[in-house]
Design a protein around this motif. Structure first.
Motif, PDB file in Angstrom:
ATOM      1  N   UNK A 102      75.930  16.799  69.616  1.00  0.00           N
ATOM      2  CA  UNK A 102      74.678  17.114  68.869  1.00  0.00           C
ATOM      3  C   UNK A 102      73.587  15.939  68.731  1.00  0.00           C
ATOM      4  N   UNK A 103      73.756  15.065  69.828  1.00  0.00           N
ATOM      5  CA  UNK A 103      73.021  13.739  69.598  1.00  0.00           C
ATOM      6  C   UNK A 103      71.512  13.808  69.623  1.00  0.00           C
ATOM      7  N   UNK A 107      68.255  14.076  64.759  1.00  0.00           N
ATOM      8  CA  UNK A 107      67.269  13.880  63.789  1.00  0.00           C
ATOM      9  C   UNK A 107      65.809  14.933  63.933  1.00  0.00           C
ATOM     10  N   UNK A 108      66.269  16.027  64.768  1.00  0.00           N
ATOM     11  CA  UNK A 108      65.365  17.055  64.847  1.00  0.00           C
ATOM     12  C   UNK A 108      65.004  17.719  63.452  1.00  0.00           C
ATOM     13  N   UNK A 109      63.535  18.275  63.333  1.00  0.00           N
ATOM     14  CA  UNK A 109      63.331  19.016  62.062  1.00  0.00           C
ATOM     15  C   UNK A 109      62.529  20.245  62.557  1.00  0.00           C
ATOM     16  N   UNK A 110      62.437  20.992  61.469  1.00  0.00           N
ATOM     17  CA  UNK A 110      61.363  22.131  61.754  1.00  0.00           C
ATOM     18  C   UNK A 110      60.400  22.058  60.677  1.00  0.00           C
ATOM     19  N   UNK A 111      59.442  22.920  60.646  1.00  0.00           N
ATOM     20  CA  UNK A 111      58.337  23.077  59.405  1.00  0.00           C
ATOM     21  C   UNK A 111      58.842  24.279  58.692  1.00  0.00           C
ATOM     22  N   UNK A 320      77.553  26.955  67.108  1.00  0.00           N
ATOM     23  CA  UNK A 320      78.499  25.906  67.160  1.00  0.00           C
ATOM     24  C   UNK A 320      77.601  24.531  67.018  1.00  0.00           C
ATOM     25  N   UNK A 321      76.495  24.744  67.821  1.00  0.00           N
ATOM     26  CA  UNK A 321      75.581  23.489  67.684  1.00  0.00           C
ATOM     27  C   UNK A 321      75.028  23.380  66.082  1.00  0.00           C
TER      28      UNK A 321
END
Length: 534
Positions: A102-103, A107-111, A320-321
């Motif tokens: 999941x590297x 640090x991903x985000x959503x709004x 799974x992710x």
């Protein structure tokens, strides 16, 4: 492109990935197979000779038994195979899990819309609904008023078409479309046929479901209509909401017709109060939030013989992710987990969850059998026509949506998510009853695979449609959001498709993209009466 696919090393059948001619030589697992007749894509053929009663294995599990002798290369049909599953009583092993990498997502985000209780919504909906069917007409009146005035919807092409038929000439009248009144809040409306009659338990179950909708992170607040004398009393609904979330701070406006005089007077008060609440809900804005706040519901409907090898495994990889990212996934449709119980039991994090899953499954099946049916009656005519000839075969493919992660919790119908990770939720296999329940359990986005095509949506949760084959995506582009067909052709791996799908989900959750069901205003809502529904 391969012509035949043996899914698991233990399987004694293979899936036709394209139409096969009778007697042509086809390599499968390094061995030549000669179909005894022509075979349509998605259907299965025997990889060995079967005597009557011998086990038929797919996905590595028992999915049926031969009901008559079957020759190697022969097509498996309802005429020569009958439903059969392995009996499961307890955990037989502890399943270890290796999370995916999941590297790139860490640090991903959503709004999303952050709620005061810590939940995060992918939509910001003000919801109108009745406690009893007697108020459906008033809900429909409110729907017409609010949708026309707030959304300023353009006259539909179908209305214009009818207008042209009436007048006898083409109608292409230009319309002046005003800007929407609100930017950050939607209005949605639910009607149903419950709340009175039947048995009291039906109303209590409906109260829990509606409380779950109010508590869903996609809902900013609600307007609730009550007649006054019905089984589902206001107090029952309030108690259900308080039990679910004692610290609920969302505005809940409740109006009881028998205490308010005329319909006209009541509707004016409802419209005024709801409009004032909508103005406040519109002040809620999207902010960046981590992917761990996503709660995906996993659903399939109108499945075909490719669903279990393309779209469903792609969802499983997404699941799974997300679980590895400390998010939440919900797998429902218990009749479509029949035959894979042992795998799921072994994946349960404790004996408590394992026992609860088996108890719910056995109780559900017992009620169906007592009504003169059985889980074996679950496959629809469309399923069977497209190669899913037994419930166990359908279930083994459907379960792939849940990936491989541990089962952290098992929920009964009407219960709400309380643990991150993979949850199992007891619902029927019926598409709308199941998606209705997942939204009531707190899912903030639903992933829905289909091989035959289905327009199902939900009033508060985006329902993203994934086709198992590209022919469907091309034939019904107005309902399909994502095509998993390239997996069948060998153009993409399950992992590649899953990663692309997660990117799509982030865009939908952020409001960057809307799903086709939302564009079609497909707002389905069917509560499950705890009777027989497969």
């Amino acid at each position: 492109m391969k012509k035949l696919l043996k899914i698991h090393e233990a399987d004694n059948m293979a899936v036709a990935l394209q139409d096969l001619a009778a007697h042509e030589s086809i390599l499968c697992d390094g061995e030549p197979i000669f179909p005894t007749s022509s075979v349509s894509a998605k259907h299965k053929i025997a990889l060995e000779d079967f005597k009557v009663g011998e086990a038929i294995v797919m996905y590595g599990v028992l999915v049926g038994k031969a009901s008559r002798p079957i020759a190697k290369g022969e097509v498996l049909t309802t005429e020569n195979v009958k439903h059969e599953t392995a009996k499961v009583k307890k955990k037989t092993s502890i399943t270890s899990w290796i999370p995916p990498n999941i590297e790139k997502w860490k640090n991903r985000t959503y709004m999303g819309y952050h709620r005061k209780d810590g939940q995060v919504g992918t939509r910001n909906v003000w919801l109108f609904f009745p406690l009893v069917f007697c108020e459906n007409r008033n809900i429909e009146v409110l729907k017409e008023v609010f949708e026309k005035e707030l959304l300023n919807q353009k006259t539909s092409d179908h209305r214009l078409f009818l207008r042209s038929l009436i007048s006898g000439k083409d109608t292409n009248e230009p319309e002046t479309i005003k800007e929407k009144v609100f930017d950050n809040v939607e209005v949605k409306f639910i009607t149903h046929h419950g709340g009175c009659g039947g048995i009291r338990q039906d109303s209590e179950s409906l109260a829990r479901l509606l409380a779950g909708y109010v508590n869903n992170p996609n809902v900013a607040g609600c307007t609730v209509l009550s007649l006054g004398c019905q089984n589902l009393q206001v107090k029952i609904f309030k108690d259900a909401l308080d039990k679910l979330n004692p610290k609920n701070e969302k505005p809940v406006l409740i109006f009881e017709q028998q205490q308010m005089g005329t319909v006209d007077e009541m509707l004016k008060i409802i419209i005024k109060d709801s409009f004032e609440a909508l103005k406040k809900a519109n002040d809620i804005a999207r902010t960046p939030v981590p992917l761990s706040t996503l709660r995906i519901g996993l659903e399939c409907g109108g499945s075909d013989g490719f669903s279990g090898i393309s779209a469903n495994p792609a969802l499983g990889y997404v699941s799974d992710l997300l679980v590895a990212l400390e998010g939440t996934a919900v797998l429902s449709e218990f009749p479509e987990l029949c035959g894979v119980e042992q795998e799921l039991v072994n994946r349960c994090v404790s004996d408590h969850e394992a026992h609860r899953f088996l108890d719910l499954m056995n109780s559900f099946e017992k009620s169906v059998v007592e009504a003169g049916s059985g889980f074996d009656m679950n496959p629809s005519p469309g399923n069977i026509k497209d190669g899913l000839i037994t419930d166990a075969m359908k279930s083994a493919g459907a379960a792939k949506k849940g990936g491989t992660s541990p089962v952290e919790d098992v929920l009964d119908y009407g219960e709400y998510i309380s643990k991150k990770g993979l949850n199992l939720l007891c619902t029927p296999g019926n598409d709308v009853e199941s998606t209705t329940a997942m939204a009531g359990a707190g899912a903030n986005i639903i992933l829905f695979t289909t091989g035959l095509g289905t327009p199902t949506g939900n009033p508060v949760v985006p329902v993203l449609k994934i086709s198992s084959n590209s022919e469907l995506a091309q034939r019904m582009p107005d309902i399909i959001d994502f095509d998993a067909g390239p997996i069948i052709r060998g153009e993409k791996s399950i992992q590649q498709a899953g990663e692309e799908l997660l990117e799509f989900i982030i865009d939908v959750a952020s409001g960057v993209k809307t799903v086709k069901a939302m564009n079609l205003n497909q707002d389905d809502f069917i509560p499950w009466k705890r009777g027989v529904s497969l």
